[in-house]
Design a protein around this motif. Structure first.
Motif, PDB file in Angstrom:
ATOM      1  N   LEU A 334      18.946  47.220  34.566  1.00 32.13           N
ATOM      2  CA  LEU A 334      19.136  45.878  34.055  1.00 32.13           C
ATOM      3  C   LEU A 334      19.993  45.883  32.800  1.00 32.13           C
ATOM      4  CD1 LEU A 334      18.532  42.847  34.124  1.00 32.13           C
ATOM      5  CD2 LEU A 334      16.395  43.332  32.891  1.00 32.13           C
ATOM      6  N   SER A 335      19.717  46.842  31.902  1.00 27.51           N
ATOM      7  CA  SER A 335      20.449  46.923  30.652  1.00 27.51           C
ATOM      8  C   SER A 335      21.933  47.171  30.880  1.00 27.51           C
ATOM      9  CB  SER A 335      19.863  48.041  29.784  1.00 27.51           C
ATOM     10  OG  SER A 335      20.594  48.202  28.594  1.00 27.51           O
ATOM     11  N   GLY A 336      22.242  48.159  31.738  1.00 21.94           N
ATOM     12  CA  GLY A 336      23.642  48.471  31.996  1.00 21.94           C
ATOM     13  C   GLY A 336      24.356  47.373  32.761  1.00 21.94           C
ATOM     14  N   GLY A 337      23.673  46.798  33.748  1.00 15.91           N
ATOM     15  CA  GLY A 337      24.290  45.731  34.515  1.00 15.91           C
ATOM     16  C   GLY A 337      24.575  44.503  33.679  1.00 15.91           C
ATOM     17  N   LEU A 338      23.625  44.133  32.836  1.00 18.34           N
ATOM     18  CA  LEU A 338      23.822  42.968  31.985  1.00 18.34           C
ATOM     19  C   LEU A 338      24.940  43.212  30.977  1.00 18.34           C
ATOM     20  CD1 LEU A 338      22.914  40.155  31.192  1.00 18.34           C
ATOM     21  CD2 LEU A 338      21.140  41.177  29.738  1.00 18.34           C
ATOM     22  N   ALA A 339      24.998  44.422  30.432  1.00 17.06           N
ATOM     23  CA  ALA A 339      26.079  44.754  29.499  1.00 17.06           C
ATOM     24  C   ALA A 339      27.435  44.660  30.187  1.00 17.06           C
ATOM     25  CB  ALA A 339      25.872  46.151  28.928  1.00 17.06           C
ATOM     26  N   GLY A 340      27.500  45.138  31.428  1.00 13.30           N
ATOM     27  CA  GLY A 340      28.750  45.055  32.170  1.00 13.30           C
ATOM     28  C   GLY A 340      29.183  43.633  32.428  1.00 13.30           C
ATOM     29  N   VAL A 341      28.232  42.787  32.811  1.00 12.32           N
ATOM     30  CA  VAL A 341      28.554  41.380  33.066  1.00 12.32           C
ATOM     31  C   VAL A 341      29.017  40.699  31.777  1.00 12.32           C
ATOM     32  CG1 VAL A 341      27.556  39.141  33.682  1.00 12.32           C
ATOM     33  CG2 VAL A 341      27.043  41.170  35.062  1.00 12.32           C
ATOM     34  N   ILE A 342      28.342  40.992  30.669  1.00 11.97           N
ATOM     35  CA  ILE A 342      28.757  40.420  29.379  1.00 11.97           C
ATOM     36  C   ILE A 342      30.171  40.888  29.036  1.00 11.97           C
ATOM     37  CG2 ILE A 342      28.315  40.440  26.888  1.00 11.97           C
ATOM     38  CD1 ILE A 342      25.319  40.622  27.576  1.00 11.97           C
ATOM     39  N   GLY A 343      30.446  42.163  29.279  1.00 14.38           N
ATOM     40  CA  GLY A 343      31.772  42.700  28.990  1.00 14.38           C
ATOM     41  C   GLY A 343      32.855  42.041  29.819  1.00 14.38           C
ATOM     42  N   VAL A 344      32.578  41.822  31.100  1.00 16.32           N
ATOM     43  CA  VAL A 344      33.543  41.143  31.959  1.00 16.32           C
ATOM     44  C   VAL A 344      33.801  39.730  31.448  1.00 16.32           C
ATOM     45  CG1 VAL A 344      33.889  40.142  34.259  1.00 16.32           C
ATOM     46  CG2 VAL A 344      33.072  42.493  34.033  1.00 16.32           C
ATOM     47  N   GLY A 345      32.732  39.014  31.115  1.00 16.76           N
ATOM     48  CA  GLY A 345      32.891  37.658  30.620  1.00 16.76           C
ATOM     49  C   GLY A 345      33.653  37.593  29.312  1.00 16.76           C
ATOM     50  N   ALA A 346      33.327  38.502  28.392  1.00 14.16           N
ATOM     51  CA  ALA A 346      34.003  38.503  27.096  1.00 14.16           C
ATOM     52  C   ALA A 346      35.476  38.866  27.239  1.00 14.16           C
ATOM     53  CB  ALA A 346      33.309  39.481  26.150  1.00 14.16           C
ATOM     54  N   THR A 347      35.763  39.864  28.058  1.00 16.14           N
ATOM     55  CA  THR A 347      37.157  40.273  28.263  1.00 16.14           C
ATOM     56  C   THR A 347      37.950  39.178  28.950  1.00 16.14           C
ATOM     57  OG1 THR A 347      36.421  42.580  28.468  1.00 16.14           O
ATOM     58  CG2 THR A 347      38.643  42.068  29.225  1.00 16.14           C
ATOM     59  N   LEU A 348      37.338  38.523  29.924  1.00 20.33           N
ATOM     60  CA  LEU A 348      38.003  37.420  30.615  1.00 20.33           C
ATOM     61  C   LEU A 348      38.309  36.284  29.645  1.00 20.33           C
ATOM     62  CD1 LEU A 348      38.936  36.113  33.279  1.00 20.33           C
ATOM     63  CD2 LEU A 348      36.594  35.264  33.563  1.00 20.33           C
ATOM     64  N   ALA A 349      37.343  35.961  28.785  1.00 20.19           N
ATOM     65  CA  ALA A 349      37.530  34.858  27.843  1.00 20.19           C
ATOM     66  C   ALA A 349      38.633  35.160  26.832  1.00 20.19           C
ATOM     67  CB  ALA A 349      36.214  34.567  27.122  1.00 20.19           C
ATOM     68  N   VAL A 350      38.578  36.360  26.249  1.00 18.74           N
ATOM     69  CA  VAL A 350      39.581  36.725  25.242  1.00 18.74           C
ATOM     70  C   VAL A 350      40.957  36.869  25.885  1.00 18.74           C
ATOM     71  CG1 VAL A 350      40.309  38.519  23.620  1.00 18.74           C
ATOM     72  CG2 VAL A 350      37.902  37.831  23.726  1.00 18.74           C
ATOM     73  N   GLY A 351      41.014  37.579  27.020  1.00 19.90           N
ATOM     74  CA  GLY A 351      42.292  37.767  27.686  1.00 19.90           C
ATOM     75  C   GLY A 351      42.902  36.455  28.136  1.00 19.90           C
ATOM     76  N   SER A 352      42.104  35.591  28.762  1.00 15.97           N
ATOM     77  CA  SER A 352      42.611  34.307  29.223  1.00 15.97           C
ATOM     78  C   SER A 352      43.091  33.458  28.047  1.00 15.97           C
ATOM     79  CB  SER A 352      41.529  33.554  30.004  1.00 15.97           C
ATOM     80  OG  SER A 352      41.164  34.260  31.172  1.00 15.97           O
ATOM     81  N   GLY A 353      42.350  33.510  26.949  1.00 15.52           N
ATOM     82  CA  GLY A 353      42.762  32.751  25.773  1.00 15.52           C
ATOM     83  C   GLY A 353      44.121  33.193  25.255  1.00 15.52           C
ATOM     84  N   VAL A 354      44.329  34.507  25.183  1.00 16.46           N
ATOM     85  CA  VAL A 354      45.616  35.038  24.723  1.00 16.46           C
ATOM     86  C   VAL A 354      46.747  34.588  25.639  1.00 16.46           C
ATOM     87  CG1 VAL A 354      46.962  37.159  24.420  1.00 16.46           C
ATOM     88  CG2 VAL A 354      44.622  37.033  23.549  1.00 16.46           C
ATOM     89  N   PHE A 355      46.533  34.711  26.937  1.00 16.18           N
ATOM     90  CA  PHE A 355      47.616  34.420  27.877  1.00 16.18           C
ATOM     91  C   PHE A 355      47.870  32.919  28.017  1.00 16.18           C
ATOM     92  CE2 PHE A 355      45.998  38.611  29.495  1.00 16.18           C
ATOM     93  CZ  PHE A 355      47.039  39.334  28.933  1.00 16.18           C
ATOM     94  N   ILE A 356      46.847  32.110  27.836  1.00 15.64           N
ATOM     95  CA  ILE A 356      47.053  30.654  27.848  1.00 15.64           C
ATOM     96  C   ILE A 356      47.906  30.235  26.665  1.00 15.64           C
ATOM     97  CG2 ILE A 356      45.891  28.450  27.498  1.00 15.64           C
ATOM     98  CD1 ILE A 356      43.597  29.541  29.236  1.00 15.64           C
ATOM     99  N   VAL A 357      47.634  30.830  25.493  1.00 14.48           N
ATOM    100  CA  VAL A 357      48.438  30.510  24.301  1.00 14.48           C
ATOM    101  C   VAL A 357      49.891  30.920  24.523  1.00 14.48           C
ATOM    102  CG1 VAL A 357      48.819  31.108  21.878  1.00 14.48           C
ATOM    103  CG2 VAL A 357      46.511  30.609  22.685  1.00 14.48           C
ATOM    104  N   ILE A 358      50.105  32.123  25.083  1.00 13.31           N
ATOM    105  CA  ILE A 358      51.473  32.583  25.347  1.00 13.31           C
ATOM    106  C   ILE A 358      52.176  31.648  26.316  1.00 13.31           C
ATOM    107  CG2 ILE A 358      52.845  34.445  26.345  1.00 13.31           C
ATOM    108  CD1 ILE A 358      50.710  36.395  25.367  1.00 13.31           C
ATOM    109  N   ARG A 359      51.471  31.255  27.349  1.00 15.37           N
ATOM    110  CA  ARG A 359      52.054  30.369  28.360  1.00 15.37           C
ATOM    111  C   ARG A 359      52.407  29.010  27.756  1.00 15.37           C
ATOM    112  NH1 ARG A 359      55.341  28.906  32.096  1.00 15.37           N
ATOM    113  NH2 ARG A 359      54.572  27.269  33.465  1.00 15.37           N
ATOM    114  N   ARG A 360      51.544  28.485  26.907  1.00 15.38           N
ATOM    115  CA  ARG A 360      51.822  27.190  26.285  1.00 15.38           C
ATOM    116  C   ARG A 360      53.024  27.267  25.348  1.00 15.38           C
ATOM    117  NH1 ARG A 360      45.691  24.932  24.858  1.00 15.38           N
ATOM    118  NH2 ARG A 360      45.156  24.354  27.036  1.00 15.38           N
ATOM    119  N   ARG A 361      53.149  28.398  24.651  1.00 19.20           N
ATOM    120  CA  ARG A 361      54.316  28.546  23.772  1.00 19.20           C
ATOM    121  C   ARG A 361      55.599  28.585  24.586  1.00 19.20           C
ATOM    122  NH1 ARG A 361      52.564  32.873  18.998  1.00 19.20           N
ATOM    123  NH2 ARG A 361      51.025  31.497  18.002  1.00 19.20           N
TER     124      ARG A 361
END
Length: 370
Positions: A334-361
């Protein structure tokens, strides 16, 4: 191949930090040309997918494992500049949240795992697709070869960095032989993962694969009658006035500039995105529990050759997600799986945010020029 704090001395760590910062700055500008309505939504997902698959260490030799580096995969799917940014986001999230890869060594890791792998892989990929027949299978084969070579190239780059600033007195020849030897084996796993992923996307939506543009035609639509009105983007194979309609193949030619139905493209792209996210969550949340527990190539070489003598504690060692587990949850699965899911969500959020800003510029710059 995450380099921890203490492997490389301060001057070389600073120098690689400057190189990494320059590479990221150049990539931010270059990504404006690569990110469009197709690649921008995919780029954040690519970063999250790489994060997830990097959790899946696979055995490569007795007591040694390997994992995806991701530079080749990112460059081929979304472009080399955007690929550098994807892997850099992954390395940043791993270092800050999961204490994986030293913070003072972040420049080393970005230079080695993001810059070197992406540049080597994409250059080799483009060379192959230019020389080989323009078919979908060429993209898959080129992806395999490019990914295979990119991993030992990163091992060579690490050896060069260590020769300049290694903190332990170890014969560089021994480090070189050990690093390249084990990472050739890891490269086979990298190549298989990259080719399978790229091949899967190319099979359903080749236009979403940056490296496949100009190489593979879009799928053609089947028409019920050669006399039926052509739908937008449909191409009929006409061999004569009385020719029977035939199913078009993926290798059929396509007139330049033929558009596809916008609604169909949007729906299909959305399906690809959700499928990719589901695969990332499955890998990080479930499959990662069954990953090899053996040290990866760099860890094994560092231990065997003694280059880890001055390894320092990670600055984020007390993170609630350190070592890919959620603090205070005793159940390992449970600990490892939850950490992995959190990591995927955090990476998706940060990465998408960066690329959305680049695209808007980019969009803003285009509107100002217009």
């Amino acid at each position: 191949m995450h380099v921890p704090d203490g492997f490389i001395d301060a001057p070389v760590s600073v120098a690689t930090g400057v190189v990494a910062a320059g590479a990221v700055a150049v990539s931010l500008r270059g990504a404006r040309r690569e990110l469009d309505e197709r690649t921008a939504p995919l780029a954040g997902l690519v970063a999250a997918f790489i994060f997830a698959v990097q959790m899946l260490n696979f055995p490569v030799a007795a007591g040694t494992s390997g994992h995806l580096l991701g530079g080749a995969l990112a460059a081929i799917l979304v472009g080399p500049y955007t690929g550098v940014l994807c892997v850099s986001v992954v390395l940043l999230m791993q270092g800050v949240l999961f204490a994986d890869g030293g913070l003072t060594a972040l420049g080393v890791n970005i230079t080695d795992m993001a810059l070197v792998t992406t540049v080597v892989a994409y250059a080799l990929f483009r060379a192959i697709v230019k020389l080989a027949p323009h078919r979908r299978r060429t993209v898959t084969v080129a992806s395999f070869v490019a990914a295979l070579i990119s991993v030992p190239a990163a091992a060579v780059a690490f050896t060069a960095i260590y020769a300049l600033g290694g903190t332990a007195d170890v014969a560089i020849g021994k480090v070189f032989a050990a690093m390249v030897g084990v990472h050739v084996l890891i490269g086979i796993g990298e190549a298989a993962i990259t080719a399978l992923t790229v091949g899967a996307v190319v099979a359903v939506r080749p236009d979403l694969v940056y490296g496949a543009r100009g190489v593979t035609p879009r799928p053609l639509e089947i028409r019920s009658s050669p006399l039926a009105p052509a739908a937008p983007g449909a191409v009929a194979r006409a061999e004569g006035p009385a020719a029977e309609p035939a199913a078009a193949t993926s290798e059929s030619p396509e007139p330049a500039g033929t558009p596809e139905p916008a609604a169909a493209l949007w729906w299909s792209a959305r399906c690809v995105w959700w499928a990719g996210l589901a695969a990332a969550l499955l890998c990080a949340g479930v499959v990662s529990f069954y990953a090899s527990a053996s040290p990866d190539g760099l860890e094994k070489v560092a231990h065997d050759k003694g280059i880890d003598e001055k390894t320092e504690d990670h600055a984020a060692k007390d993170s609630p997600l350190a070592d890919y587990g959620v603090k205070d949850i005793s159940d390992a699965r449970l600990s490892g799986g939850l950490a992995g899911v959190i990591g995927v969500g955090a990476t998706l959020a940060v990465g998408s945010g960066v690329f959305i800003v680049i695209r808007r510029r980019r969009a803003t710059a285009e509107s100002e020029r217009g």
